[in-house]
Design an enzyme around this catalytic site. Sequence first.
Site, PDB file in Angstrom:
ATOM      1  CB  VAL A  20      -1.651 -25.554  44.768  1.00 18.93           C
ATOM      2  CG1 VAL A  20      -0.740 -24.875  43.759  1.00 18.93           C
ATOM      3  CG2 VAL A  20      -1.967 -26.980  44.312  1.00 18.93           C
ATOM      4  N   GLY A  21       0.771 -23.988  46.551  1.00 26.02           N
ATOM      5  CA  GLY A  21       1.321 -22.677  46.919  1.00 26.02           C
ATOM      6  C   GLY A  21       1.522 -21.797  45.700  1.00 26.02           C
ATOM      7  CB  THR A  58      10.770 -22.707  47.572  1.00 26.84           C
ATOM      8  OG1 THR A  58       9.561 -23.120  48.169  1.00 26.84           O
ATOM      9  CG2 THR A  58      10.529 -22.526  46.082  1.00 26.84           C
ATOM     10  CB  THR A 117      11.564 -18.830  48.540  1.00 31.16           C
ATOM     11  OG1 THR A 117      12.407 -17.823  49.124  1.00 31.16           O
ATOM     12  CG2 THR A 117      12.234 -19.366  47.294  1.00 31.16           C
TER      13      THR A 117
END
Length: 358
Positions: free
Chosen positions: A236-237, A207, A258
């Site tokens: 979904v993170g 990310t 991240t």
Amino acid sequence: MDRRSFLGGLLAGVPLSLASLGRAEALPRQAAKSGTPAGAVAIASANGLEAVRVAYDQLVAGADPVDAAIAGVNLLELDPKDHSVGYGGLPNFDGVVQLDSAVMHGPSGKAGAVAALEGVKTPSKVARLVMQRTDHVLLVGEGARRFAAMHGFPSENLLTDEAREIWLRWREKLSTEDDWVAPPEDGEPGRQALFEGGPEELRPTGTIHLSALTPTGDLGCCTTTSGLFFKIPGRVGDSPLIGCGLYCDNDVGSAGGTGRGESAIVSNASHTAVEFMRQGLGPQQALLKTMERVVHLNRDPRLQRPDGRPNFNLRLYAVNKAGAYGSAAIWGGGKFAVADARGARLEEQAYLYRRQQS
Ligand code: ASP
């Protein structure tokens, strides 16, 4: 093992070297870094060295902090060689690239985000439009795609051949008891071997988060990702969730993260970090304290090593309104990118624990 080695292993069909993971040992925490003098600052994950350079130049030229952050992360979103963000990102379980991104703007206190967005290379720009052109904060899936189309974003194939190959190899190696067969020359390591290193090694993440401070003390940030590699479709993170993968308060500072998104979600990691800064901690100390919270909340034995420590990593990045910055991880050995009047560079990340190198 870093993400590049993992991907290289899958692509080349080379069994993962678990020896490189080493054993863990506790080391004293690094001393807190002191901040920089006030002035423009851009801080990001280690993959963002060029991104912070671009963002810093824009900040010095007078750009809005969110615009500068987006200009930086766009470099990675558009890079087909980066498999963790935007175009070329690794797909979900079904081979579909689904992207998450969010922005938060300190001066207005507004935010915008998209999740599970398909077909758009630069989800950060769509997140900014959600902030600017709707009364909402988060659009997901097909609705987000249609919103992007309304604003002129073409629907494109984001799955590069290289990302498809990596995904295909992962599917083939997923289990020895399913219908998928990996090519024989691979020396198939099998599912157990892949799992041995823990979730971080099995499912590396990637990310970019970028937090920006203007020379006049305004803050903004952006996080963008293709999310957990091979995720369950629709997963979904933390990256598009305000307070989790990013947060900023124009009176205090900006932070983002991240790594294992689920741990940032349940700890509200970025908001927690900003609140610790509000209480007077410098960015690095605030992030280390946030990491302690993350570890404290990690009670699932499946996500713990035998000694109880997390078997995953999370990394946070922060800058405060005075221009002090810092970064911290659960597991050390990493770096972060920062740009200020002293130029763009990578610096060592603070940490709670460090693995012993073998
Ligand atoms: N935090 C991201 C997510 O969980 C992944 C990452 O940072 O690598 O989706």
